[in-house]
Design a protein around this motif. Structure first.
Motif, PDB file in Angstrom:
ATOM      1  N   GLN A  71      80.889  19.914  45.732  1.00 17.61           N
ATOM      2  CA  GLN A  71      80.976  21.261  44.591  1.00 17.61           C
ATOM      3  C   GLN A  71      81.168  22.199  45.584  1.00 17.61           C
ATOM      4  OE1 GLN A  71      80.009  21.670  40.836  1.00 17.61           O
ATOM      5  NE2 GLN A  71      80.546  19.579  40.820  1.00 17.61           N
ATOM      6  N   SER A  92      81.071  17.893  30.545  1.00 17.51           N
ATOM      7  CA  SER A  92      80.088  16.386  30.101  1.00 17.51           C
ATOM      8  C   SER A  92      80.628  15.574  28.522  1.00 17.51           C
ATOM      9  CB  SER A  92      78.571  16.418  30.241  1.00 17.51           C
ATOM     10  OG  SER A  92      78.215  17.566  29.190  1.00 17.51           O
ATOM     11  N   GLN A  93      81.568  16.711  28.289  1.00 24.83           N
ATOM     12  CA  GLN A  93      82.201  16.148  26.917  1.00 24.83           C
ATOM     13  C   GLN A  93      83.567  16.186  27.096  1.00 24.83           C
ATOM     14  OE1 GLN A  93      80.889  20.064  25.887  1.00 24.83           O
ATOM     15  NE2 GLN A  93      80.019  19.069  23.768  1.00 24.83           N
ATOM     16  N   GLN A 140      73.043  25.039  39.668  1.00 26.07           N
ATOM     17  CA  GLN A 140      72.127  23.493  39.166  1.00 26.07           C
ATOM     18  C   GLN A 140      71.223  23.322  40.709  1.00 26.07           C
ATOM     19  OE1 GLN A 140      76.150  20.686  39.894  1.00 26.07           O
ATOM     20  NE2 GLN A 140      77.480  22.500  40.612  1.00 26.07           N
ATOM     21  N   TYR A 183      82.265  21.356  27.604  1.00 26.58           N
ATOM     22  CA  TYR A 183      81.483  20.896  29.163  1.00 26.58           C
ATOM     23  C   TYR A 183      82.247  20.112  29.279  1.00 26.58           C
ATOM     24  CZ  TYR A 183      77.914  24.915  28.489  1.00 26.58           C
ATOM     25  OH  TYR A 183      77.811  26.699  28.253  1.00 26.58           O
ATOM     26  N   ALA A 187      74.826  23.739  29.157  1.00 22.88           N
ATOM     27  CA  ALA A 187      75.382  22.465  29.787  1.00 22.88           C
ATOM     28  C   ALA A 187      74.615  21.323  28.337  1.00 22.88           C
ATOM     29  CB  ALA A 187      76.134  22.799  30.696  1.00 22.88           C
ATOM     30  N   PHE A 217      82.716  22.136  37.505  1.00 21.41           N
ATOM     31  CA  PHE A 217      81.438  22.551  37.695  1.00 21.41           C
ATOM     32  C   PHE A 217      81.083  21.859  36.058  1.00 21.41           C
ATOM     33  CE2 PHE A 217      83.701  26.333  40.480  1.00 21.41           C
ATOM     34  CZ  PHE A 217      84.119  25.110  41.777  1.00 21.41           C
ATOM     35  N   PRO A 218      79.831  21.296  36.131  1.00 19.96           N
ATOM     36  CA  PRO A 218      78.809  21.236  35.341  1.00 19.96           C
ATOM     37  C   PRO A 218      78.257  22.049  34.838  1.00 19.96           C
ATOM     38  CG  PRO A 218      77.880  20.774  36.522  1.00 19.96           C
ATOM     39  CD  PRO A 218      79.188  20.761  37.281  1.00 19.96           C
ATOM     40  N   HIS A 219      78.012  23.207  35.149  1.00 23.53           N
ATOM     41  CA  HIS A 219      76.933  23.858  34.206  1.00 23.53           C
ATOM     42  C   HIS A 219      77.818  25.013  33.592  1.00 23.53           C
ATOM     43  CE1 HIS A 219      78.110  26.087  38.255  1.00 23.53           C
ATOM     44  NE2 HIS A 219      77.867  27.048  37.785  1.00 23.53           N
TER      45      HIS A 219
END
Ligand SMILES: Nc1ncnc2c1ncn2[C@@H]1O[C@H](COP(=O)(O)OP(=O)(O)OP(=O)(O)O)[C@@H](O)[C@H]1O
Ligand SMILES: [Mg+2]
Lengths: 224, 241
Positions: free
Chosen positions: A120, B135-136, A142, B133, A219, B89-91
């Motif tokens: 990241q 994750s999807q 995060q 996102y 998210a 960036f997962p968020h």
């Protein structure tokens, strides 16, 4: 058992008790906020290459986590007086609780940062972000997600621990309760009422934090 | 132009780069192939400054990457990097992933950053994923997202570090196609890859990395079809793809 419950004195004192609850809430929110900030700083300086800084952070964390909170409050309230530093009850309680909270949060941050993959930061830096921008926009959000749950527990704990403030003469909810108790001797009624108020404050705080989390971690929700 | 001159790099006692020389011209696509663990990633990271070098010189358009006074954050805006683990960036949503750097690094306002992001997402075929996102999204989609994110900084060069190695086989094609499209748009690219067909068909030149140096380098067809280095001959015959 011929104890007669008398709730009237409690009801009469309710406005003062509620006002004192605000002090409890204020002290708790302030200590949590400061604890979160200082905990983050502690987390970083504990990784510092400079030994005295590292030792300072480690000592702080160890003392905060392994000595009674009550002693910590006494140190700030009475102890510092030995060195000519006199803090008001309010300031010493906030200082002690933030000191304590920072120690716990430093540990929690460690877990939070460990949960963010190294890639990241690499990705952020290769986009031209500075180390600070990567922290601010990529890593911390995060980390916050990872520490959010332990942080809410910590907050509950602070609300309850702030009751120790009465022993430093702070008129927060417990202090105020004790004051009325000593004047009316309706011990059970007053502490019962205070317990209920603590319970309600804690529950509301958790609900509010949950709502904030719900808004913050979109998210998470999308993934489900 | 990217120039590597006699670049040395070790991790402790492990010498990974032992005098690498390479010049990549504008519009060129250079593929780097070589055994696992040989130092290909390290080589790329020495170009974008994620790793320091011990000696030698790396210059990008005349700027010394490792010189003291170099503004590395500014230089990196010229060098898009795509990793094996796509590192989305997962968020953030897809659009926010791509818009972030234009907003905070290039200081575009929100609307302009989103516009840039939307254009790049469209370019890599993720037009219908703006609000998804990571994750999807599938691995292939996340890797194209990573490419769009790099492209949004308007880089002059793209560095790919095994961009397809972590993907399920059926998702490799969509990412390779995106890379092909970039190549045909004239993007200058350095591509570390295990995809031999990509190296042969898309790159202008192929370099074989062996024991800390580029043991063989030349026009793609020549290197792939009539390799001179015996290790390269063995490497190519053992590579299935
Ligand atoms: N940060 C590091 N510290 C110590 N050793 C490292 C570090 N990064 C890489 N290495 C070592 O350097 C060597 C080269 O690694 P590198 O990742 O560059 O190889 P690679 O050619 O990209 O391999 P792969 O095909 O597996 O991606 C390896 O032996 C690796 O273990
Ligand atoms: Mg690698």
């Amino acid at each position: 058992m011929d104890y007669q419950f008398q709730w009237r004195p409690v009801i009469q004192a309710l406005p003062q008790l509620l006002e004192a609850s605000l002090v409890t809430l204020q002290v708790s929110v302030l200590s949590m906020g400061l604890g979160l900030l200082m905990g983050l700083v502690l987390y970083f300086i504990r990784k510092s290459p400079i030994l005295p800084l590292r030792a300072f952070a480690t000592t702080w964390i160890e003392v905060a986590r392994n000595t009674p909170s009550l002693f910590q409050i006494f140190i700030f309230y009475w102890g510092l007086g030995e060195f000519g530093i006199f803090l008001s009850p309010y300031v010493s309680v906030v200082a002690a609780l933030s000191f304590n909270c920072a120690g716990y949060m430093a540990e929690t941050y460690r877990g939070g940062f460990a949960a963010v993959p190294k890639g990241q930061n690499m990705a952020a830096r290769t986009l031209g972000m500075t180390a600070w921008q990567s922290l601010r926009y990529v890593e911390l959000p995060q980390v916050l997600r990872a520490i959010y749950h332990p942080m809410t527990n910590q907050f509950t704990w602070i609300i309850l621990a702030s009751s120790l403030g009465m022993l430093a003469g702070l008129r927060e909810l417990s202090g105020e309760t004790q004051y009325f108790n000593s004047r009316t001797f309706r011990t059970f009624e007053f502490f019962m009422a205070a317990a209920v108020i603590y319970y309600v404050i804690t529950k509301i705080a958790l609900l509010v934090l949950k709502a904030i989390g719900w808004n913050l971690f979109k998210a998470e929700r999308a993934a489900k | 132009m990217i120039i590597l001159e006699n670049v040395h790099k070790s991790f402790g006692s492990l010498k990974v780069l032992k005098g690498v020389n390479l010049t990549v011209h504008e519009g060129e696509v250079v593929s780097l192939i070589g055994a696992s663990g040989s130092g290909k990633s390290t080589l790329l990271y020495c170009i974008n400054g994620l790793e320091k070098i011990d000696s030698g010189r790396v210059t990008v358009d005349g700027t010394d990457v490792h010189a003291k006074g170099t503004d590395i954050n500014k230089l990196r805006q010229k060098l898009g990097t795509v990793f094996q683990q796509w590192n989305s960036f997962p968020h953030l949503t897809a659009l926010e992933n791509v818009a972030l750097a234009p907003r905070v690094v290039s200081k575009l306002d929100k609307a302009a950053a989103r516009e840039v992001a939307a254009a790049q997402l469209e370019r890599v075929g993720l037009k219908d994923k703006f609000d998804h996102y990571p994750s999807q999204m599938s691995g292939g989609q996340q890797q194209r997202l990573a490419i769009a994110r790099a492209l949004a900084m308007k880089p002059d060069y793209m560095l790919f570090d095994e961009a397809t190695s972590a993907l399920d086989p059926e998702l490799v094609t969509e990412v390779l196609d995106t890379m092909r499209m970039l190549a045909s748009d004239g993007m200058t690219m350095i591509v570390v890859t295990h995809e031999m067909s990509f190296a042969r068909d898309v790159s202008d030149r192929v370099a074989f990395f062996k024991q800390g140096v580029l043991a063989e380098i030349g026009p793609a067809r020549e290197v792939m079809e009539s390799p001179k280095d015996p290790d390269l001959q063995r490497f190519l015959s053992s590579s299935t793809r």
